[in-house]
Design a protein around this motif. Structure first.
Motif, PDB file in Angstrom:
ATOM      1  N   UNK A 171     -19.248 -26.748 -16.870  1.00 11.37           N
ATOM      2  CA  UNK A 171     -19.866 -27.119 -18.143  1.00 11.37           C
ATOM      3  C   UNK A 171     -20.735 -28.368 -18.045  1.00 11.37           C
ATOM      4  N   UNK A 172     -20.930 -28.891 -16.844  1.00 12.43           N
ATOM      5  CA  UNK A 172     -21.714 -30.113 -16.694  1.00 12.43           C
ATOM      6  C   UNK A 172     -23.159 -29.913 -17.150  1.00 12.43           C
ATOM      7  N   UNK A 173     -23.768 -31.017 -17.572  1.00 11.05           N
ATOM      8  CA  UNK A 173     -25.143 -31.001 -18.094  1.00 11.05           C
ATOM      9  C   UNK A 173     -25.318 -29.909 -19.150  1.00 11.05           C
ATOM     10  N   UNK A 174     -24.345 -29.882 -20.049  1.00  2.55           N
ATOM     11  CA  UNK A 174     -24.340 -28.943 -21.178  1.00  2.55           C
ATOM     12  C   UNK A 174     -24.498 -27.494 -20.699  1.00  2.55           C
ATOM     13  N   UNK A 175     -23.771 -27.161 -19.646  1.00  2.44           N
ATOM     14  CA  UNK A 175     -23.694 -25.856 -18.984  1.00  2.44           C
ATOM     15  C   UNK A 175     -24.994 -25.447 -18.277  1.00  2.44           C
ATOM     16  N   UNK A 176     -25.990 -26.325 -18.248  1.00  4.16           N
ATOM     17  CA  UNK A 176     -27.286 -25.971 -17.674  1.00  4.16           C
ATOM     18  C   UNK A 176     -27.367 -26.237 -16.167  1.00  4.16           C
ATOM     19  N   UNK A 177     -26.511 -27.163 -15.682  1.00  2.00           N
ATOM     20  CA  UNK A 177     -26.566 -27.500 -14.258  1.00  2.00           C
ATOM     21  C   UNK A 177     -25.150 -27.842 -13.812  1.00  2.00           C
ATOM     22  N   UNK A 178     -24.403 -26.801 -13.436  1.00  2.90           N
ATOM     23  CA  UNK A 178     -22.991 -26.963 -13.109  1.00  2.90           C
ATOM     24  C   UNK A 178     -22.803 -27.804 -11.845  1.00  2.90           C
ATOM     25  N   UNK A 179     -21.637 -28.451 -11.764  1.00  4.10           N
ATOM     26  CA  UNK A 179     -21.300 -29.259 -10.595  1.00  4.10           C
ATOM     27  C   UNK A 179     -20.992 -30.688 -11.004  1.00  4.10           C
ATOM     28  N   UNK A 180     -19.992 -31.282 -10.347  1.00  9.26           N
ATOM     29  CA  UNK A 180     -19.620 -32.658 -10.662  1.00  9.26           C
ATOM     30  C   UNK A 180     -20.821 -33.584 -10.499  1.00  9.26           C
ATOM     31  N   UNK A 181     -21.037 -34.411 -11.491  1.00  8.24           N
ATOM     32  CA  UNK A 181     -22.214 -35.278 -11.515  1.00  8.24           C
ATOM     33  C   UNK A 181     -22.184 -36.327 -10.398  1.00  8.24           C
ATOM     34  N   UNK A 182     -23.353 -36.622  -9.884  1.00  6.12           N
ATOM     35  CA  UNK A 182     -23.531 -37.700  -8.910  1.00  6.12           C
ATOM     36  C   UNK A 182     -23.578 -39.014  -9.691  1.00  6.12           C
ATOM     37  N   UNK A 183     -22.411 -39.497 -10.069  1.00  5.21           N
ATOM     38  CA  UNK A 183     -22.338 -40.647 -10.974  1.00  5.21           C
ATOM     39  C   UNK A 183     -23.021 -41.899 -10.412  1.00  5.21           C
ATOM     40  N   UNK A 184     -22.754 -42.312  -9.166  1.00  2.16           N
ATOM     41  CA  UNK A 184     -23.450 -43.493  -8.659  1.00  2.16           C
ATOM     42  C   UNK A 184     -24.968 -43.347  -8.702  1.00  2.16           C
ATOM     43  N   UNK A 185     -25.448 -42.156  -8.335  1.00  4.83           N
ATOM     44  CA  UNK A 185     -26.886 -41.914  -8.376  1.00  4.83           C
ATOM     45  C   UNK A 185     -27.433 -41.947  -9.787  1.00  4.83           C
ATOM     46  N   UNK A 186     -26.716 -41.352 -10.713  1.00  5.66           N
ATOM     47  CA  UNK A 186     -27.180 -41.284 -12.099  1.00  5.66           C
ATOM     48  C   UNK A 186     -27.249 -42.662 -12.732  1.00  5.66           C
ATOM     49  N   UNK A 187     -26.200 -43.474 -12.558  1.00  9.40           N
ATOM     50  CA  UNK A 187     -26.238 -44.814 -13.151  1.00  9.40           C
ATOM     51  C   UNK A 187     -27.317 -45.658 -12.473  1.00  9.40           C
ATOM     52  N   UNK A 188     -27.534 -45.432 -11.162  1.00 10.81           N
ATOM     53  CA  UNK A 188     -28.605 -46.130 -10.466  1.00 10.81           C
ATOM     54  C   UNK A 188     -29.972 -45.716 -10.981  1.00 10.81           C
ATOM     55  N   UNK A 189     -30.134 -44.421 -11.250  1.00 15.31           N
ATOM     56  CA  UNK A 189     -31.376 -43.918 -11.825  1.00 15.31           C
ATOM     57  C   UNK A 189     -31.622 -44.542 -13.194  1.00 15.31           C
ATOM     58  N   UNK A 190     -30.564 -44.623 -14.006  1.00 12.78           N
ATOM     59  CA  UNK A 190     -30.702 -45.223 -15.324  1.00 12.78           C
ATOM     60  C   UNK A 190     -31.129 -46.679 -15.256  1.00 12.78           C
ATOM     61  N   UNK A 191     -30.523 -47.419 -14.328  1.00 14.84           N
ATOM     62  CA  UNK A 191     -30.874 -48.830 -14.172  1.00 14.84           C
ATOM     63  C   UNK A 191     -32.305 -48.985 -13.691  1.00 14.84           C
ATOM     64  N   UNK A 192     -32.722 -48.145 -12.746  1.00 11.27           N
ATOM     65  CA  UNK A 192     -34.097 -48.186 -12.253  1.00 11.27           C
ATOM     66  C   UNK A 192     -35.087 -47.883 -13.371  1.00 11.27           C
ATOM     67  N   UNK A 193     -34.737 -46.925 -14.241  1.00 14.77           N
ATOM     68  CA  UNK A 193     -35.597 -46.590 -15.379  1.00 14.77           C
ATOM     69  C   UNK A 193     -35.705 -47.764 -16.342  1.00 14.77           C
ATOM     70  N   UNK A 194     -34.580 -48.419 -16.582  1.00 12.50           N
ATOM     71  CA  UNK A 194     -34.565 -49.581 -17.477  1.00 12.50           C
ATOM     72  C   UNK A 194     -35.461 -50.697 -16.941  1.00 12.50           C
ATOM     73  N   UNK A 195     -35.360 -50.988 -15.646  1.00 10.60           N
ATOM     74  CA  UNK A 195     -36.165 -52.039 -15.029  1.00 10.60           C
ATOM     75  C   UNK A 195     -37.645 -51.663 -15.040  1.00 10.60           C
ATOM     76  N   UNK A 196     -37.943 -50.394 -14.736  1.00  6.65           N
ATOM     77  CA  UNK A 196     -39.332 -49.938 -14.712  1.00  6.65           C
ATOM     78  C   UNK A 196     -39.989 -50.072 -16.081  1.00  6.65           C
ATOM     79  N   UNK A 197     -39.286 -49.697 -17.118  1.00  3.54           N
ATOM     80  CA  UNK A 197     -39.841 -49.785 -18.475  1.00  3.54           C
ATOM     81  C   UNK A 197     -40.100 -51.239 -18.856  1.00  3.54           C
ATOM     82  N   UNK A 198     -39.188 -52.113 -18.484  1.00  4.97           N
ATOM     83  CA  UNK A 198     -39.300 -53.530 -18.839  1.00  4.97           C
ATOM     84  C   UNK A 198     -40.458 -54.208 -18.111  1.00  4.97           C
ATOM     85  N   UNK A 199     -40.679 -53.837 -16.840  1.00  5.04           N
ATOM     86  CA  UNK A 199     -41.651 -54.555 -16.007  1.00  5.04           C
ATOM     87  C   UNK A 199     -42.938 -53.792 -15.736  1.00  5.04           C
TER      88      UNK A 199
END
Length: 401
Positions: A228-256
């Motif tokens: 049921x991951x990604x609202x059943x659209x992309x099954x499989x345990x999430x790559x949590x370290x990668x995802x939170x890293x992606x989020x942080x990179x997006x936050x920094x990119x938007x700011x700078x």
């Protein structure tokens, strides 16, 4: 030896804040986001916060962001998912001849499944003609996929105009924005983009994580089944370290972003000006103005790109070439050939892609060693300035650019 990294279009270094956060979620915060206990709930919250940050970077809603393993997976999902879900409506897809192979090879796969694909030509600056898009649309067209910015020559496509056409015709519009996201302002609503591909390692995030933006209401099949991951659209345990890293990179990119664009563009302009003044018989590849802030791509006549690359590496400068020597192929870049360059000129191409950590001193160093390398290689080359093979090449008339 001085080490200079001018290959940011291939990958970027992970931001120190991102790396710190990734490590934390690989050690202390290791729970499975599907678990209902506190370890899982803590991580689930972080995944959703990352989704918010990625959405904010491109003007989307959080529920329209689906995490993937990277740009290649997202491209595959966009094309195959739309094709499978909309086959009863039509079987025609429009793309460009200079797309990343994640798009081109997926289109080739779909052609084997009975779909029809139109590969739009580009002009000498690697830009799609909007009128060609209009001309190729049929009542069977279900998807238009044109990259936001080219990964080799940096040309930015007329995305807003193509998006408007697609919306008017009721056709889904996908853009591979891997090279642009985090480095160029994008608003999916302003550009009428229905699906967008991005990858974390292209804007100082970790490798192995990306996302596909899917506009709410778009009819698309799930990528894979099994959970049921990604609202059943992309099954499989999430790559949590990668995802939170992606989020942080997006936050920094938007700011700078505004500051980074100004910094990188100034370095790019200095590098282009210096190369043009110091080295004869060259051709700037890509649009002179409508290009990514950090992209520099030149063809050096009478020189092999691989030789340039290796000699620069010996001087500590990392760059990339326009011909695929690393794959064992002697074929030059499909992008440069699509722009009308001959094989000889395309083989002599070099991409220098700049990033937020580069300095003026590094530009000066490159402008010091590159002319010497080019002159030495030309003096040894059988394709020297007197070669009839090169002189008969119509692109050589552009060499003084």
């Amino acid at each position: 030896m001085k080490r200079v990294y001018f290959d940011h279009s291939a990958t970027t270094p992970v931001d120190s804040e991102v790396a710190k956060l990734v490590l934390e979620y690989m050690t202390d915060k290791f729970g499975n986001p599907s678990s209902i206990h506190s370890f899982g709930r803590e991580v689930r919250k972080s995944v959703e916060e990352a989704r918010d940050k990625v959405a904010a970077l491109i003007g989307a809603q959080a529920k329209e962001i689906f995490f993937t393993s990277g740009g290649t997976e997202a491209d595959n999902w966009a094309l195959k998912g739309i094709a499978a879900a909309n086959r009863k409506k039509g079987n025609h897809i429009i793309t460009s001849s200079i797309e990343h192979h994640a798009i081109l090879h997926t289109c080739e796969y779909l052609e084997k499944q009975g779909f029809s694909v139109t590969y739009l030509p580009v002009d000498e600056n690697a830009r799609v003609n909007v009128e060609d898009v209009k001309k190729e649309i049929t009542d069977q067209t279900i998807l238009i996929s044109v990259m936001f910015a080219n990964n080799e020559v940096g040309t930015i496509q007329p995305i807003k105009e193509i998006g408007k056409i697609a919306k008017e015709k009721g056709i889904y519009f996908h853009t591979d924005a891997v090279q642009a996201v985090g480095h160029y302002p994008i608003d999916v609503n302003e550009y009428n983009i229905d699906l967008l591909t991005l990858a974390g390692h292209k804007f100082y995030g970790p490798k192995g994580v990306g996302a596909l933006y899917i506009r709410r209401g778009v009819k698309i099949n799930s990528f894979q089944q099994g959970g049921a991951q990604e609202r059943t659209m992309r099954a499989g345990t999430e790559n949590v370290p990668g995802i939170v890293g992606l989020g942080k990179a997006a936050e920094i990119a938007k700011l700078n972003m505004e500051k980074e664009i100004a910094h990188v563009k100034a370095l790019k302009d200095k590098l282009i000006k210096g190369i043009t003044e110091k080295i004869p018989d060259i051709k700037l590849n890509g649009h002179p103005e409508l290009r990514m802030p950090g992209n520099v791509n030149f063809s050096f006549l009478y020189v092999e790109g691989e030789s340039l690359l290796l000699n620069l590496d010996l001087k500590g400068i990392a760059a990339s070439s326009g011909s695929a020597c690393t794959s064992g192929s002697l074929d030059p870049s499909h992008v440069l050939l699509s722009m009308g360059l001959t094989h000889e000129v395309a083989h002599g191409s070099l991409r220098l892609s700049l990033g937020r950590g580069n300095t003026e001193e590094e530009i000066d160093y490159c402008l010091e060693v590159l002319p010497e390398i080019v002159a030495r290689l030309r003096s040894m080359s059988p394709l020297g300035a007197g070669s009839s093979t090169i002189e008969s090449n119509p692109c050589s008339s552009c060499g003084g650019h």
